[in-house]
Design a protein around this motif. Structure first.
Motif, PDB file in Angstrom:
ATOM      1  N   GLY A 160       0.832  -1.202   0.000  1.00 47.46           N
ATOM      2  CA  GLY A 160       0.000   0.000   0.000  1.00 47.46           C
ATOM      3  C   GLY A 160       0.863   1.248   0.000  1.00 47.46           C
ATOM      4  N   ARG A 161       0.223   2.396   0.034  1.00 51.44           N
ATOM      5  CA  ARG A 161       0.938   3.675   0.041  1.00 51.44           C
ATOM      6  C   ARG A 161       1.489   3.981   1.426  1.00 51.44           C
ATOM      7  NH1 ARG A 161       0.233   7.122  -4.240  1.00 51.44           N
ATOM      8  NH2 ARG A 161      -1.251   6.464  -5.840  1.00 51.44           N
ATOM      9  N   ASP A 162       2.626   4.653   1.467  1.00 48.30           N
ATOM     10  CA  ASP A 162       3.194   5.145   2.713  1.00 48.30           C
ATOM     11  C   ASP A 162       2.507   6.478   3.039  1.00 48.30           C
ATOM     12  OD1 ASP A 162       4.781   6.370   4.687  1.00 48.30           O
ATOM     13  OD2 ASP A 162       6.568   5.283   4.030  1.00 48.30           O
ATOM     14  N   ARG A 163       1.810   6.546   4.154  1.00 53.14           N
ATOM     15  CA  ARG A 163       1.057   7.755   4.512  1.00 53.14           C
ATOM     16  C   ARG A 163       1.971   8.921   4.863  1.00 53.14           C
ATOM     17  NH1 ARG A 163      -2.874   5.919   9.166  1.00 53.14           N
ATOM     18  NH2 ARG A 163      -0.931   4.866   9.794  1.00 53.14           N
ATOM     19  N   HIS A 164       3.231   8.630   5.152  1.00 50.69           N
ATOM     20  CA  HIS A 164       4.160   9.680   5.584  1.00 50.69           C
ATOM     21  C   HIS A 164       5.099  10.158   4.477  1.00 50.69           C
ATOM     22  CE1 HIS A 164       2.714   8.751   9.591  1.00 50.69           C
ATOM     23  NE2 HIS A 164       3.064   7.485   9.406  1.00 50.69           N
ATOM     24  N   ASP A 165       5.186   9.408   3.374  1.00 53.46           N
ATOM     25  CA  ASP A 165       6.082   9.770   2.273  1.00 53.46           C
ATOM     26  C   ASP A 165       5.416   9.330   0.976  1.00 53.46           C
ATOM     27  OD1 ASP A 165       8.081  10.099   0.381  1.00 53.46           O
ATOM     28  OD2 ASP A 165       9.683   9.349   1.681  1.00 53.46           O
ATOM     29  N   ARG A 166       4.914  10.258   0.212  1.00 49.77           N
ATOM     30  CA  ARG A 166       4.144   9.939  -0.990  1.00 49.77           C
ATOM     31  C   ARG A 166       4.974   9.229  -2.056  1.00 49.77           C
ATOM     32  NH1 ARG A 166       2.283  15.403  -3.864  1.00 49.77           N
ATOM     33  NH2 ARG A 166       1.651  13.840  -5.401  1.00 49.77           N
ATOM     34  N   ARG A 167       6.303   9.318  -1.944  1.00 48.00           N
ATOM     35  CA  ARG A 167       7.158   8.643  -2.928  1.00 48.00           C
ATOM     36  C   ARG A 167       7.215   7.145  -2.689  1.00 48.00           C
ATOM     37  NH1 ARG A 167      12.813  10.873  -1.854  1.00 48.00           N
ATOM     38  NH2 ARG A 167      12.059  10.376   0.249  1.00 48.00           N
ATOM     39  N   LYS A 168       6.914   6.684  -1.487  1.00 51.87           N
ATOM     40  CA  LYS A 168       7.207   5.314  -1.087  1.00 51.87           C
ATOM     41  C   LYS A 168       5.952   4.447  -0.985  1.00 51.87           C
ATOM     42  CE  LYS A 168      10.359   4.768   2.114  1.00 51.87           C
ATOM     43  NZ  LYS A 168      11.106   4.878   3.382  1.00 51.87           N
ATOM     44  N   ARG A 169       6.188   3.143  -1.010  1.00 49.56           N
ATOM     45  CA  ARG A 169       5.158   2.147  -0.748  1.00 49.56           C
ATOM     46  C   ARG A 169       5.598   1.326   0.459  1.00 49.56           C
ATOM     47  NH1 ARG A 169       3.545   5.223  -3.985  1.00 49.56           N
ATOM     48  NH2 ARG A 169       2.191   4.817  -5.788  1.00 49.56           N
TER      49      ARG A 169
ATOM     50  N   ARG B 190      11.114  -3.776  -5.135  1.00 50.75           N
ATOM     51  CA  ARG B 190      11.897  -3.028  -4.148  1.00 50.75           C
ATOM     52  C   ARG B 190      11.303  -3.174  -2.748  1.00 50.75           C
ATOM     53  NH1 ARG B 190      12.223   2.711  -7.197  1.00 50.75           N
ATOM     54  NH2 ARG B 190      13.475   3.269  -5.356  1.00 50.75           N
ATOM     55  N   VAL B 191      10.004  -3.033  -2.643  1.00 50.62           N
ATOM     56  CA  VAL B 191       9.341  -3.134  -1.339  1.00 50.62           C
ATOM     57  C   VAL B 191       9.374  -4.565  -0.820  1.00 50.62           C
ATOM     58  CG1 VAL B 191       7.138  -2.865  -0.127  1.00 50.62           C
ATOM     59  CG2 VAL B 191       7.871  -1.138  -1.770  1.00 50.62           C
TER      60      VAL B 191
ATOM     61  N   ASP C  44      19.302   1.150  -3.753  1.00 54.37           N
ATOM     62  CA  ASP C  44      17.937   1.680  -3.783  1.00 54.37           C
ATOM     63  C   ASP C  44      17.880   2.972  -2.970  1.00 54.37           C
ATOM     64  OD1 ASP C  44      15.180   2.231  -3.392  1.00 54.37           O
ATOM     65  OD2 ASP C  44      14.694   0.118  -3.660  1.00 54.37           O
ATOM     66  N   PRO C  45      17.527   4.105  -3.582  1.00 55.09           N
ATOM     67  CA  PRO C  45      17.572   5.382  -2.856  1.00 55.09           C
ATOM     68  C   PRO C  45      16.445   5.561  -1.847  1.00 55.09           C
ATOM     69  CG  PRO C  45      16.707   5.711  -5.065  1.00 55.09           C
ATOM     70  CD  PRO C  45      17.157   4.279  -4.996  1.00 55.09           C
ATOM     71  N   LEU C  46      15.415   4.724  -1.903  1.00 53.97           N
ATOM     72  CA  LEU C  46      14.271   4.878  -1.005  1.00 53.97           C
ATOM     73  C   LEU C  46      14.210   3.837   0.102  1.00 53.97           C
ATOM     74  CD1 LEU C  46      11.291   5.742  -3.416  1.00 53.97           C
ATOM     75  CD2 LEU C  46      12.536   7.278  -1.896  1.00 53.97           C
ATOM     76  N   TYR C  47      14.681   2.629  -0.152  1.00 52.99           N
ATOM     77  CA  TYR C  47      14.401   1.531   0.763  1.00 52.99           C
ATOM     78  C   TYR C  47      15.654   0.936   1.415  1.00 52.99           C
ATOM     79  CZ  TYR C  47       9.896   1.943  -1.529  1.00 52.99           C
ATOM     80  OH  TYR C  47       8.700   2.438  -2.042  1.00 52.99           O
ATOM     81  N   GLN C  48      16.805   1.590   1.288  1.00 53.21           N
ATOM     82  CA  GLN C  48      18.012   1.189   2.014  1.00 53.21           C
ATOM     83  C   GLN C  48      18.892   2.412   2.158  1.00 53.21           C
ATOM     84  OE1 GLN C  48      21.540   0.188   0.290  1.00 53.21           O
ATOM     85  NE2 GLN C  48      20.806   1.981  -0.830  1.00 53.21           N
ATOM     86  N   GLN C  49      19.884   2.338   3.053  1.00 60.94           N
ATOM     87  CA  GLN C  49      20.645   3.521   3.449  1.00 60.94           C
ATOM     88  C   GLN C  49      22.024   3.633   2.814  1.00 60.94           C
ATOM     89  OE1 GLN C  49      19.094   5.832   5.338  1.00 60.94           O
ATOM     90  NE2 GLN C  49      17.329   4.460   5.222  1.00 60.94           N
ATOM     91  N   GLN C  50      22.574   2.537   2.312  1.00 65.48           N
ATOM     92  CA  GLN C  50      23.949   2.568   1.831  1.00 65.48           C
ATOM     93  C   GLN C  50      24.010   3.086   0.395  1.00 65.48           C
ATOM     94  OE1 GLN C  50      26.454  -0.816   3.023  1.00 65.48           O
ATOM     95  NE2 GLN C  50      24.645  -1.731   3.965  1.00 65.48           N
ATOM     96  N   SER C  51      25.015   3.896   0.109  1.00 69.95           N
ATOM     97  CA  SER C  51      25.154   4.492  -1.217  1.00 69.95           C
ATOM     98  C   SER C  51      25.775   3.499  -2.195  1.00 69.95           C
ATOM     99  CB  SER C  51      26.008   5.758  -1.139  1.00 69.95           C
ATOM    100  OG  SER C  51      27.328   5.438  -0.700  1.00 69.95           O
ATOM    101  N   ALA C  52      25.462   3.681  -3.467  1.00 71.66           N
ATOM    102  CA  ALA C  52      26.011   2.856  -4.544  1.00 71.66           C
ATOM    103  C   ALA C  52      25.886   3.663  -5.835  1.00 71.66           C
ATOM    104  CB  ALA C  52      25.260   1.533  -4.648  1.00 71.66           C
TER     105      ALA C  52
END
Length: 284
Positions: A185-194, A233-234, A246-254
């Motif tokens: 479903g949609r993330d109620r706190h961040d419209r970009r995310k699921r 991704r989700v 993944d720029p939305l669902y993990q923290q490490q850069s690549a």
């Protein structure tokens, strides 16, 4: 534009009207135009809608530019189009990372649709979006080259007669092949995310197959039964194995998100040839 199709060997005998309406999904108003303009031929002879057609018959239609509506797009850069497959009705291209599949505003000019429109412009052919990929995802994208074939491809997608296989590199080691079925479903706190939403989310099914395990990552293939936004991704993040980069669902850069639509599988709507089209070289 004139379109000629040779009916395939498995074509059952039917009337021309039934072929146009039920199999080729030609809209009623366009069927009316074809009939009144007498712009349908069977085996190079003017045809009546009540006559029968069967395997091996040649059906020719003349579609005028005004028969279908089309939302024009600005022409992009044809050089950016990497064609994986093309014929009179379809074009499959390898989308690079970092561009959108189609514009959201009429003045956008740097999306894949813009670039494909520029590539096809010399032939007076216009691309139509069949499906999309996220901006961060690379790989196969299918476009219709005319409005005539577009509804057929749409029905094939709905009936799961078209599917894509994705490559991904995820953090951690996945120990076995699996199917993920949690609702999204949609993330109620961040419209970009699921998010995973068991109560109110939409059904989502992702099949995961291990390709190779590494010290800190696993390379996998994914096939979807559904097409929810950010589904792979989700789902992978939900089992503790987010996609690398993944720029939305993990923290490490690549350098990039390690997700690539590697191949698309479909039966050609007119020739009935089974096509497996790949976007090489992929992620590995």
């Amino acid at each position: 534009m004139e379109y000629t199709m040779i009916l395939p060997a498995d074509q059952s005998t039917t009337t021309l009207r039934e072929l146009l309406e039920n199999e080729w999904l030609v809209p009623r108003k366009v069927r009316h135009f074809l009939r009144t303009r007498k712009e349908v031929q069977v085996n190079d002879q003017p045809a009546m809608f009540h006559q029968t057609v069967s395997a091996g018959d040649k059906v020719t239609l003349v579609i005028e530019d005004t028969d279908y509506s089309y939302q024009p797009v600005l022409l992009g850069n044809a050089v950016q189009v990497n064609v994986c497959y093309e014929d009179a009705h379809l074009i499959v291209v390898n989308k690079p990372v970092g561009i959108k599949t189609h514009p959201n505003q009429p003045d956008e000019q740097d999306t894949l649709l813009n670039h494909v429109a520029a590539y096809l412009a010399p032939t007076r052919t216009q691309p139509y979006v069949v499906h999309r990929l996220d901006k961060e995802t690379s790989g196969v994208v299918l476009f219709a080259k005319n409005p005539f074939v577009l509804p057929i491809l749409g029905r094939m997608l709905e009936q799961k007669d078209i599917y894509r296989r994705y490559q991904a590199v995820v953090w951690g080691q996945i120990n076995q092949d699996q199917t993920i079925t949690t609702k999204i479903g949609r993330d109620r706190h961040d419209r970009r995310k699921r998010v995973i939403d068991p109560r109110h989310g939409q059904t989502a099914v992702t099949h995961v197959t291990i390709d190779q395990k590494h010290a800190k990552t696993t390379t996998i293939y994914c096939v979807l039964d559904t097409g929810r936004t950010h589904q792979i991704r989700v789902h992978l993040a939900s089992i503790g194995h987010p996609i690398v980069g993944d720029p939305l669902y993990q923290q490490q850069s690549a350098p990039r998100m390690m997700l690539h639509a590697h191949d698309i599988h479909l039966t050609h709507p007119f020739t009935k040839e089974y096509l497996i089209i790949t976007a090489e070289p992929g992620l590995w």
